[in-house]
Design a protein around this motif. Structure first.
Motif, PDB file in Angstrom:
ATOM      1  N   GLN A 143       1.268  -1.266  -0.311  1.00 47.41           N
ATOM      2  CA  GLN A 143       0.327  -0.367  -0.245  1.00 47.41           C
ATOM      3  C   GLN A 143       0.427   0.939  -0.175  1.00 47.41           C
ATOM      4  O   GLN A 143       0.478   2.435  -0.747  1.00 47.41           O
ATOM      5  N   LEU A 144       1.835   1.118   0.351  1.00 46.50           N
ATOM      6  CA  LEU A 144       2.847   1.940   0.783  1.00 46.50           C
ATOM      7  C   LEU A 144       3.346   2.447  -0.490  1.00 46.50           C
ATOM      8  O   LEU A 144       3.878   3.756  -1.089  1.00 46.50           O
ATOM      9  N   ARG A 145       4.198   1.599  -0.731  1.00 43.20           N
ATOM     10  CA  ARG A 145       4.843   1.522  -2.442  1.00 43.20           C
ATOM     11  C   ARG A 145       3.824   2.282  -3.355  1.00 43.20           C
ATOM     12  O   ARG A 145       4.327   2.988  -4.138  1.00 43.20           O
ATOM     13  N   THR A 146       2.884   1.535  -2.953  1.00 46.77           N
ATOM     14  CA  THR A 146       1.778   1.841  -4.527  1.00 46.77           C
ATOM     15  C   THR A 146       0.914   3.804  -4.233  1.00 46.77           C
ATOM     16  O   THR A 146       0.963   4.671  -5.487  1.00 46.77           O
ATOM     17  N   LEU A 147       1.501   3.680  -3.331  1.00 46.42           N
ATOM     18  CA  LEU A 147       0.949   5.521  -2.445  1.00 46.42           C
ATOM     19  C   LEU A 147       1.550   6.358  -3.328  1.00 46.42           C
ATOM     20  O   LEU A 147       2.063   7.267  -3.985  1.00 46.42           O
ATOM     21  N   ARG A 148       3.630   5.885  -3.092  1.00 49.09           N
ATOM     22  CA  ARG A 148       4.522   6.718  -2.953  1.00 49.09           C
ATOM     23  C   ARG A 148       4.519   6.550  -4.515  1.00 49.09           C
ATOM     24  O   ARG A 148       4.739   7.924  -5.159  1.00 49.09           O
ATOM     25  N   MET A 149       4.161   5.923  -5.618  1.00 42.53           N
ATOM     26  CA  MET A 149       4.219   5.289  -7.120  1.00 42.53           C
ATOM     27  C   MET A 149       2.974   6.302  -7.601  1.00 42.53           C
ATOM     28  O   MET A 149       3.879   7.344  -8.507  1.00 42.53           O
ATOM     29  N   GLU A 150       2.523   5.887  -6.968  1.00 37.39           N
ATOM     30  CA  GLU A 150       1.547   6.689  -7.708  1.00 37.39           C
ATOM     31  C   GLU A 150       1.012   8.897  -6.717  1.00 37.39           C
ATOM     32  O   GLU A 150       0.992   9.808  -7.953  1.00 37.39           O
ATOM     33  N   THR A 151       2.051   9.222  -6.121  1.00 40.14           N
ATOM     34  CA  THR A 151       2.056  10.424  -6.360  1.00 40.14           C
ATOM     35  C   THR A 151       3.150  10.917  -7.200  1.00 40.14           C
ATOM     36  O   THR A 151       3.410  11.846  -6.996  1.00 40.14           O
ATOM     37  N   GLN A 152       4.136  10.032  -7.226  1.00 39.91           N
ATOM     38  CA  GLN A 152       5.551  10.265  -8.206  1.00 39.91           C
ATOM     39  C   GLN A 152       4.756  10.881  -9.657  1.00 39.91           C
ATOM     40  O   GLN A 152       5.392  11.760 -10.142  1.00 39.91           O
ATOM     41  N   GLU A 153       4.203   9.620  -9.761  1.00 36.30           N
ATOM     42  CA  GLU A 153       3.272   9.603 -11.446  1.00 36.30           C
ATOM     43  C   GLU A 153       2.398  11.059 -10.919  1.00 36.30           C
ATOM     44  O   GLU A 153       2.781  12.180 -12.117  1.00 36.30           O
ATOM     45  N   TRP A 154       1.674  11.351 -10.211  1.00 41.17           N
ATOM     46  CA  TRP A 154       1.217  12.231 -10.509  1.00 41.17           C
ATOM     47  C   TRP A 154       1.349  13.583 -10.449  1.00 41.17           C
ATOM     48  O   TRP A 154       1.218  14.592 -10.817  1.00 41.17           O
ATOM     49  N   ASN A 155       2.931  13.412  -9.077  1.00 42.54           N
ATOM     50  CA  ASN A 155       3.512  15.043  -9.470  1.00 42.54           C
ATOM     51  C   ASN A 155       4.234  15.368 -11.127  1.00 42.54           C
ATOM     52  O   ASN A 155       4.464  16.501 -11.647  1.00 42.54           O
ATOM     53  N   GLN A 156       4.315  14.375 -11.849  1.00 41.22           N
ATOM     54  CA  GLN A 156       5.292  14.145 -12.889  1.00 41.22           C
ATOM     55  C   GLN A 156       4.490  15.174 -13.781  1.00 41.22           C
ATOM     56  O   GLN A 156       4.428  15.728 -13.875  1.00 41.22           O
ATOM     57  N   GLN A 157       3.068  14.547 -13.336  1.00 40.09           N
ATOM     58  CA  GLN A 157       2.338  14.626 -14.610  1.00 40.09           C
ATOM     59  C   GLN A 157       2.194  15.952 -14.993  1.00 40.09           C
ATOM     60  O   GLN A 157       1.487  16.935 -15.760  1.00 40.09           O
ATOM     61  N   PHE A 158       2.066  16.428 -12.745  1.00 40.99           N
ATOM     62  CA  PHE A 158       1.363  18.246 -12.944  1.00 40.99           C
ATOM     63  C   PHE A 158       2.626  19.029 -13.444  1.00 40.99           C
ATOM     64  O   PHE A 158       2.070  19.967 -13.898  1.00 40.99           O
ATOM     65  N   TRP A 159       3.448  18.706 -12.928  1.00 43.00           N
ATOM     66  CA  TRP A 159       4.792  19.028 -13.548  1.00 43.00           C
ATOM     67  C   TRP A 159       5.038  19.304 -15.306  1.00 43.00           C
ATOM     68  O   TRP A 159       5.463  20.561 -15.118  1.00 43.00           O
ATOM     69  N   VAL A 160       4.617  18.035 -15.646  1.00 45.73           N
ATOM     70  CA  VAL A 160       4.669  18.489 -17.455  1.00 45.73           C
ATOM     71  C   VAL A 160       4.620  19.260 -17.867  1.00 45.73           C
ATOM     72  O   VAL A 160       4.914  20.507 -18.738  1.00 45.73           O
ATOM     73  N   ASN A 161       3.265  19.611 -17.304  1.00 45.11           N
ATOM     74  CA  ASN A 161       2.271  20.046 -17.811  1.00 45.11           C
ATOM     75  C   ASN A 161       2.220  22.314 -17.678  1.00 45.11           C
ATOM     76  O   ASN A 161       1.909  22.427 -17.996  1.00 45.11           O
ATOM     77  N   GLN A 162       2.618  22.394 -16.112  1.00 44.67           N
ATOM     78  CA  GLN A 162       2.694  23.451 -15.404  1.00 44.67           C
ATOM     79  C   GLN A 162       3.898  23.834 -16.449  1.00 44.67           C
ATOM     80  O   GLN A 162       3.950  25.164 -16.438  1.00 44.67           O
ATOM     81  N   ASN A 163       5.057  23.057 -17.190  1.00 47.15           N
ATOM     82  CA  ASN A 163       6.000  23.600 -17.188  1.00 47.15           C
ATOM     83  C   ASN A 163       6.169  23.647 -18.789  1.00 47.15           C
ATOM     84  O   ASN A 163       6.424  25.274 -19.221  1.00 47.15           O
ATOM     85  N   LEU A 164       5.203  22.816 -19.305  1.00 53.09           N
ATOM     86  CA  LEU A 164       5.019  22.992 -21.441  1.00 53.09           C
ATOM     87  C   LEU A 164       3.958  23.802 -21.318  1.00 53.09           C
ATOM     88  O   LEU A 164       4.363  25.009 -21.584  1.00 53.09           O
ATOM     89  N   THR A 165       2.929  24.714 -20.194  1.00 52.44           N
ATOM     90  CA  THR A 165       2.072  25.344 -20.179  1.00 52.44           C
ATOM     91  C   THR A 165       2.935  27.349 -19.564  1.00 52.44           C
ATOM     92  O   THR A 165       2.703  27.845 -20.783  1.00 52.44           O
TER      93      THR A 165
END
Length: 195
Positions: free
Chosen positions: A89-111
């Motif tokens: 559960q911990l590893r899955t949440l960390r992986m989901e958070t990493q992907e969520w963070n990645q997507q947010f900052w890719v979007n923000q930086n490209l914009t």
């Protein structure tokens, strides 16, 4: 806050997290964008995902080089052989958070980069100048001229950043709580094995 109250707060946050897994948290950006994977975005820009090799016998998480679009470092999470449901559960949440963070900052930086380029081009056109000078170099604006853009961009994206920070704190609080539980269970198992 007493122990009972803090335990109640943690249970409520875990309930909230489990609810978030079932519904999409958009953070003020288009839903279709968040469902688009970072790899698909890279393909659109002619980039391949940076990858790094981890030794097979590794027992630790590995942190790689910064991503070109998000500026976040990639993480390869270690999967233990006898992973407990809590560790999973911990590893899955960390992986989901990493992907969520990645997507947010890719979007923000490209914009940000797209809007910045548009601002520079518009400002140069109002001055009657082309994007490149006579020698072929890109023209730039002064720091004072760019300050107008930065202020405008931050104001327009203020609520998006507030929502991002709220979600980031929630996720990290739950991750910290789960890390504490995992550490306690590991220590408890070691104690039980010794006795």
């Amino acid at each position: 806050m007493g122990f009972r109250n803090s335990s109640l707060v943690v249970k409520q946050l875990l309930k909230f997290y489990n609810g978030c897994k079932r519904r999409e948290v958009t953070l003020g950006v288009k839903r279709s964008y968040l469902t688009e994977s970072t790899n698909e975005m890279r393909n659109a820009f002619g980039e391949e995902k940076m990858d790094f090799n981890v030794p097979e016998d590794s027992i630790h998480d590995w942190i790689g080089p910064p991503d070109k679009f998000s500026n976040l470092r990639q993480i390869k999470f270690h999967v233990p052989k006898n992973e407990t449901p809590l560790e999973h559960q911990l590893r899955t949440l960390r992986m989901e958070t990493q992907e969520w963070n990645q997507q947010f900052w890719v979007n923000q930086n490209l914009t940000f980069n797209k809007k910045k380029e548009e601002f520079i081009c518009t400002d140069l056109k109002t001055k009657g100048l082309e994007r490149r000078d006579e020698e072929g170099r890109k023209r730039t604006l002064t720091a004072d001229e760019m300050a107008i853009f930065y202020k405008e961009f931050l104001n327009k994206n203020f609520q998006k950043h507030v929502n991002y920070n709220k979600e980031w704190y929630k996720r990290n609080f739950i991750i910290t709580y789960l890390m504490g539980k995992v550490a306690f269970h590991r220590a408890w198992r070691k104690l039980c094995r010794k006795n």
